[in-house]
Design a protein around this motif. Structure first.
Motif, mmCIF file in Angstrom:
data_model
loop_
_atom_site.group_PDB
_atom_site.id
_atom_site.type_symbol
_atom_site.label_atom_id
_atom_site.label_comp_id
_atom_site.label_asym_id
_atom_site.label_seq_id
_atom_site.Cartn_x
_atom_site.Cartn_y
_atom_site.Cartn_z
ATOM 1 N N ALA A 37 -25.148 15.131 56.104
ATOM 2 C CA ALA A 37 -24.077 14.285 56.648
ATOM 3 C C ALA A 37 -24.534 12.834 56.719
ATOM 4 N N LEU A 38 -25.798 12.610 57.087
ATOM 5 C CA LEU A 38 -26.307 11.238 57.125
ATOM 6 C C LEU A 38 -26.378 10.659 55.712
ATOM 7 N N MET A 39 -26.798 11.466 54.732
ATOM 8 C CA MET A 39 -26.841 10.986 53.349
ATOM 9 C C MET A 39 -25.451 10.590 52.879
ATOM 10 N N ARG A 40 -24.470 11.439 53.144
ATOM 11 C CA ARG A 40 -23.087 11.141 52.748
ATOM 12 C C ARG A 40 -22.580 9.864 53.422
ATOM 13 N N PRO A 61 -39.755 2.498 61.575
ATOM 14 C CA PRO A 61 -40.860 1.850 60.845
ATOM 15 C C PRO A 61 -40.440 1.239 59.493
ATOM 16 N N GLN A 62 -39.393 1.753 58.870
ATOM 17 C CA GLN A 62 -38.950 1.254 57.571
ATOM 18 C C GLN A 62 -38.047 0.012 57.693
ATOM 19 N N ARG A 118 -34.440 12.267 45.631
ATOM 20 C CA ARG A 118 -34.747 13.277 46.658
ATOM 21 C C ARG A 118 -35.171 12.473 47.880
ATOM 22 N N SER A 119 -34.362 12.538 48.926
ATOM 23 C CA SER A 119 -34.579 11.726 50.125
ATOM 24 C C SER A 119 -35.099 12.573 51.278
ATOM 25 N N VAL A 133 -35.867 8.328 55.983
ATOM 26 C CA VAL A 133 -37.262 7.905 55.980
ATOM 27 C C VAL A 133 -37.636 7.263 54.645
ATOM 28 N N GLU A 134 -37.428 7.999 53.552
ATOM 29 C CA GLU A 134 -37.772 7.478 52.236
ATOM 30 C C GLU A 134 -37.099 8.298 51.154
#
Length: 171
Positions: A37-40, A61-62, A118-119, A133-134
């Protein structure tokens, strides 16, 4: 005023109104319940130019490396075509981390492109929310760049209109 369609929809999925999909997360009404859901919602934020949401959903941190102007420019100059979630690992309620593999489709500088990644997402127990995060670009499928359509060609977005009357009008 009609509720716009949420940009995060997959190419083959039924459209959903923004208010019933990513809108409540981006507007801060509630946190995204999963890594997917956060990716979308992050994809939707790129499509809508909601740059503050992109910064706020980065792991703290990012954030020091976040270039707001560059992100805003890329968001604005791209035409966002859709998002395909290809795989998830973890990232559900109760998980500490999750991975989302996706393909984001867009047009930039007249070329249709696909960004595959790929996150990694992390759930913060203190904040009770997911953070990006990355991401690692996937090399399994090359980016395919297509020639820009002619003015009288059908628009590549699938609207059925001529390019000059649709996406080419903004170019």
């Amino acid at each position: 005023m009609t509720d716009p369609t949420c940009p995060c929809r997959a190419k083959d999925a039924e459209p959903a109104p923004l208010s019933a999909c990513c809108g409540p997360y981006i507007d801060g009404l509630r946190p995204a319940p999963s890594a997917e859901a956060l990716m979308r919602s992050r994809y939707t934020a790129y499509a809508l130019g909601r740059i503050d949401y992109l910064r706020d959903t980065l792991a703290p941190p990012q954030r020091r490396d976040f270039d707001r102007e560059a992100v805003a420019a890329w968001s604005k100059k791209s035409q966002w075509l859709g998002l395909d979630i290809e795989a998830t690992e973890g990232g559900r309620p109760g998980d500490a981390k999750g991975y989302v593999e996706f393909a984001a489709h867009y047009v930039a500088e007249g070329l249709r492109q696909t960004h595959r990644e790929r996150s990694l997402f992390h759930f913060d127990d203190e904040d009770q929310r997911w953070y990006f995060v990355e991401g690692a670009a996937r090399k399994s499928a090359p980016v395919v760049k297509e020639a820009r359509p002619g003015r009288n060609d059908p628009c590549s977005c699938g609207s059925g209109k001529k390019y000059k009357k649709c996406c080419g009008a903004a170019a």
